[in-house]
Design a protein around this motif. Structure first.
Motif, PDB file in Angstrom:
ATOM      1  N   GLU A 136       2.140   0.972  -3.951  1.00  0.00           N
ATOM      2  CA  GLU A 136       3.233   0.071  -4.338  1.00  0.00           C
ATOM      3  C   GLU A 136       4.385   0.886  -4.904  1.00  0.00           C
ATOM      4  O   GLU A 136       4.170   1.841  -5.654  1.00  0.00           O
ATOM      5  CB  GLU A 136       2.737  -0.930  -5.379  1.00  0.00           C
ATOM      6  N   VAL A 155       0.129  -5.748   3.199  1.00  0.00           N
ATOM      7  CA  VAL A 155      -0.754  -5.997   2.071  1.00  0.00           C
ATOM      8  C   VAL A 155      -0.907  -7.484   1.783  1.00  0.00           C
ATOM      9  O   VAL A 155      -2.007  -7.954   1.448  1.00  0.00           O
ATOM     10  CB  VAL A 155      -0.260  -5.242   0.826  1.00  0.00           C
ATOM     11  N   LYS A 156       0.145  -8.276   1.935  1.00  0.00           N
ATOM     12  CA  LYS A 156       0.033  -9.709   1.699  1.00  0.00           C
ATOM     13  C   LYS A 156      -0.847 -10.391   2.744  1.00  0.00           C
ATOM     14  O   LYS A 156      -1.321 -11.495   2.530  1.00  0.00           O
ATOM     15  CB  LYS A 156       1.422 -10.352   1.673  1.00  0.00           C
ATOM     16  N   TRP A 166      -3.612  -9.958  -5.042  1.00  0.00           N
ATOM     17  CA  TRP A 166      -2.896  -9.191  -6.051  1.00  0.00           C
ATOM     18  C   TRP A 166      -1.442  -9.648  -6.131  1.00  0.00           C
ATOM     19  O   TRP A 166      -0.795  -9.909  -5.124  1.00  0.00           O
ATOM     20  CB  TRP A 166      -2.929  -7.699  -5.720  1.00  0.00           C
ATOM     21  N   LEU A 199     -10.787  -4.503   1.328  1.00  0.00           N
ATOM     22  CA  LEU A 199      -9.365  -4.795   1.488  1.00  0.00           C
ATOM     23  C   LEU A 199      -8.989  -6.250   1.254  1.00  0.00           C
ATOM     24  O   LEU A 199      -7.920  -6.515   0.680  1.00  0.00           O
ATOM     25  CB  LEU A 199      -8.898  -4.349   2.880  1.00  0.00           C
ATOM     26  N   ALA A 219      -7.123  -7.513  -1.900  1.00  0.00           N
ATOM     27  CA  ALA A 219      -5.725  -7.171  -2.174  1.00  0.00           C
ATOM     28  C   ALA A 219      -4.781  -8.323  -1.872  1.00  0.00           C
ATOM     29  O   ALA A 219      -3.654  -8.352  -2.393  1.00  0.00           O
ATOM     30  CB  ALA A 219      -5.314  -5.942  -1.366  1.00  0.00           C
ATOM     31  N   ALA A 266       4.809  -2.777  -0.865  1.00  0.00           N
ATOM     32  CA  ALA A 266       3.581  -1.986  -0.769  1.00  0.00           C
ATOM     33  C   ALA A 266       3.269  -1.690   0.688  1.00  0.00           C
ATOM     34  O   ALA A 266       3.600  -2.470   1.583  1.00  0.00           O
ATOM     35  CB  ALA A 266       2.415  -2.739  -1.413  1.00  0.00           C
ATOM     36  N   ALA A 293      -3.661  -8.970   3.753  1.00  0.00           N
ATOM     37  CA  ALA A 293      -4.796  -8.056   3.667  1.00  0.00           C
ATOM     38  C   ALA A 293      -6.064  -8.627   4.294  1.00  0.00           C
ATOM     39  O   ALA A 293      -6.799  -7.918   4.995  1.00  0.00           O
ATOM     40  CB  ALA A 293      -5.053  -7.679   2.216  1.00  0.00           C
ATOM     41  N   ILE A 335      -3.674   1.801  -0.882  1.00  0.00           N
ATOM     42  CA  ILE A 335      -2.527   0.899  -1.022  1.00  0.00           C
ATOM     43  C   ILE A 335      -1.563   1.536  -2.016  1.00  0.00           C
ATOM     44  O   ILE A 335      -1.966   1.937  -3.122  1.00  0.00           O
ATOM     45  CB  ILE A 335      -2.956  -0.491  -1.500  1.00  0.00           C
ATOM     46  N   LEU A 391       0.057   0.054   3.345  1.00  0.00           N
ATOM     47  CA  LEU A 391      -1.372   0.280   3.485  1.00  0.00           C
ATOM     48  C   LEU A 391      -1.586   1.528   4.333  1.00  0.00           C
ATOM     49  O   LEU A 391      -1.135   1.598   5.469  1.00  0.00           O
ATOM     50  CB  LEU A 391      -2.024  -0.934   4.148  1.00  0.00           C
TER      51      LEU A 391
END
Length: 249
Positions: free
Chosen positions: A196, A171-172, A219, A213, A216, A225, A174, A194, A227
């Protein structure tokens, strides 16, 4: 005579998602080396043991793997029952093989106790099966993250080809993940989910499409998290806000 090391899967978060075998071994352990994702409540099962934090945290101070390997061997040479407590399942993205190799080289006996991985907890909490008749007959677990000094792998093609894919630790990244999947031929309209803090009471989910996407990446998520990608999440796109999910406390 050396002791025995148990690699135990702590599950995705909630203390009561550990297996009965794992909990019993924690209650008997002399020393427990635990990961960053292990919840404090779970350490309440092993108050009699010496507890050692060997967690790895992204962009924060972390215990290097070679030191963890050495600590396991040293602990087994001093204690009868050593537990290596890993978040999720120890055999999935947990560097278990490096620890097993170190134990093999030292002649230390070990046993692996599986745990619930985050993808399964996220699927249960969201109420969406990873497989579905006529929609998804295969599931892929993958990661796009590449460690320092590691060669990149071709994760894009298998993810694009999978009916359902779950990306861990993605996710980091994304924006990069979205660009890679789009370049690999995945439609921009592909539904994603997604999740968490899967398996915890404060778990949250966000349904979106591959085209959306990249947002994200900005965020500020407080917990781990994953995906989840595939047509099985199409119905979730009707939701227009994050949904709190998970069992009641």
């Amino acid at each position: 005579m050396a002791g025995k090391v148990y690699l135990i899967g702590a599950g995705p978060g909630a203390a009561d998602l550990i297996t009965v075998r794992g909990m019993r071994l924690l209650q008997q352990a002399d020393v427990v080396l635990f990961d960053a994702l292990v919840q404090p409540e779970m350490l309440g099962y092993c108050t009699q043991a010496e507890r050692v934090d060997v967690g790895k945290r992204c962009n924060l101070a972390s215990t290097q793997q070679r030191f963890i390997n050495k600590m396991l061997v040293d602990a087994a040479n001093k204690h009868a029952l050593v537990v290596r407590l890993k978040g999720g399942d120890p055999m999935l993205f947990g560097r278990a093989q490096e620890e097993l190799n170190a134990l093999d080289e030292a002649g230390i006996e070990y046993e692996i106790v599986p745990g619930v991985t985050a993808a399964l907890a996220a699927s249960a909490g969201a109420g969406v099966s990873l497989t579905s008749r006529g929609v998804a007959r295969n599931v892929l677990f993958a990661t796009a993250r590449v460690g320092q000094g590691e060669d990149p792998t071709d994760w894009v093609r298998p993810v694009v080809a999978a009916d359902t894919a779950v990306l861990y630790m993605g996710v980091k990244q994304a924006a990069e993940v979205a660009a890679a999947l789009l370049a690999g031929g995945m439609p921009a309209s592909t539904p994603l989910l997604i999740v968490e803090n899967a398996g915890l009471p404060n778990a949250r989910e966000w349904p979106l499409t591959l085209a959306d996407l990249p947002v994200a990446a900005n965020w500020q998520l407080a917990g781990p998290a994953i995906l989840m990608i595939g047509e099985v999440y199409r119905a979730k796109l009707a939701l227009d806000k994050p949904i709190a999910m998970g069992r009641q406390a």
